[in-house]
Design a protein around this motif. Sequence first.
Motif, short mmCIF file in Angstrom:
data_model
loop_
_atom_site.label_atom_id
_atom_site.label_comp_id
_atom_site.label_asym_id
_atom_site.label_seq_id
_atom_site.Cartn_x
_atom_site.Cartn_y
_atom_site.Cartn_z
N VAL A 99 53.36 3.15 -18.48
CA VAL A 99 53.15 2.42 -17.22
C VAL A 99 53.40 0.92 -17.41
CG1 VAL A 99 51.51 1.95 -15.35
CG2 VAL A 99 51.50 4.18 -16.47
N THR A 126 49.63 6.44 -13.09
CA THR A 126 49.08 7.74 -13.50
C THR A 126 49.19 7.79 -15.01
OG1 THR A 126 49.87 8.73 -11.45
CG2 THR A 126 49.22 10.24 -13.20
N ALA A 127 48.05 7.83 -15.69
CA ALA A 127 48.07 7.81 -17.15
C ALA A 127 46.83 8.49 -17.70
CB ALA A 127 48.12 6.36 -17.64
N PHE A 187 51.59 11.52 -20.51
CA PHE A 187 51.17 10.44 -19.61
C PHE A 187 50.49 9.31 -20.38
CE2 PHE A 187 52.06 13.73 -16.62
CZ PHE A 187 52.39 13.09 -15.44
N GLY A 220 54.18 6.75 -13.78
CA GLY A 220 53.51 7.59 -14.76
C GLY A 220 54.52 8.39 -15.54
#
Length: 297
Positions: A218, A195-196, A213, A239
């Motif tokens: 990650v 999740t970014a 994020f 994330g």
Amino acid sequence: MTISFDGRVAIVTGAGGGLGRAYALELARRGARVVVNDLGATRDGTGHSDAAARVVEEIRAAGGTAIANDASVTDAGQVEAMVAEAIAAWGGVHILINNAGILRDKSFAKMEMADFRAVVDVHLIGSANCTKAVWEGMREQNYGRVLMTASSTGLYGNFGQSNYAAAKLGLAGFARTLALEGARNNVRVNTIAPTAATRMTEDIFPPELLARFQPEQVAPPALYLVSEDAPTGVILGAGAGVVQAAHITLTRGVALAEPTPEAVAENFAAIMDRDGEIVPQSGAEQAMTILQRLQGL
Ligand code: NAI
């Protein structure tokens, strides 16, 4: 203990921006020689740019070693040529991060099958093309680390992303089977669900969360999953510095004396009951649990 990639050769697909760029930069900073692959597409997979070459410049400017490659992961011939180039330059490929991806979001009712196919083609077939091209070499050299990129959408679903979800859960299943097939030759295969804030997610992230994020957050779990001491067959969510494990579980279930649809309806709560749930390590293990159930264990 410092995790080093000295002496390793890595291919990162879709590394011209976003998460792939973050992985490539960190792998190179930790000593890997990196093939930065990207055809430089827009978010829906169309178009070309020199995104890969620009990341290679960044790596070189920081003292690292990298080459740019603009193969489309959907083209098996171009992918084979990319792997051949890496082997010719550096002697082998130890790490493959399958990261390239596109989006064609629409509710399934409105989606054209061409958009379904295009997304499955880049994510799932693209990852299979790249993995196929390195697999034999990894087995022969008794060393390989492969990372698939799934998504919370594949694992849990998201409105408007049926094509993407199908491809992404497909990748998690692909990885679980390759983890079994690669084990004897020290080839380990894992999956990351990131999740970014990248161009892929820029319009769904609230602005105040964009900064939290970052793709760079990650990179640590992704690099761990392709490191020497990596586990295999693992699915990590990651994330903003939070790292989680996703499991595909199995309930104890119910042995029905008369397996009718009515009996399933009557026993549905017991079938779904998560008490005593397990995580099978292979498909065969599920069959074993059925036999155990029949024996009343
Ligand atoms: P991104 O759009 O910045 O990166 C994807 C890259 O893949 C682009 O640079 C694009 O040019 C490249 N690419 C597209 N088609 C290609 C092809 N046929 N051959 C070679 N390269 C190609 O997006 P992001 O967010 O960095 O995505 C990376 C991966 O992470 C994707 O697989 C995506 O589905 C996945 N992912 C990202 C999430 C996020 O929160 N950003 C969430 C879940 C999964």
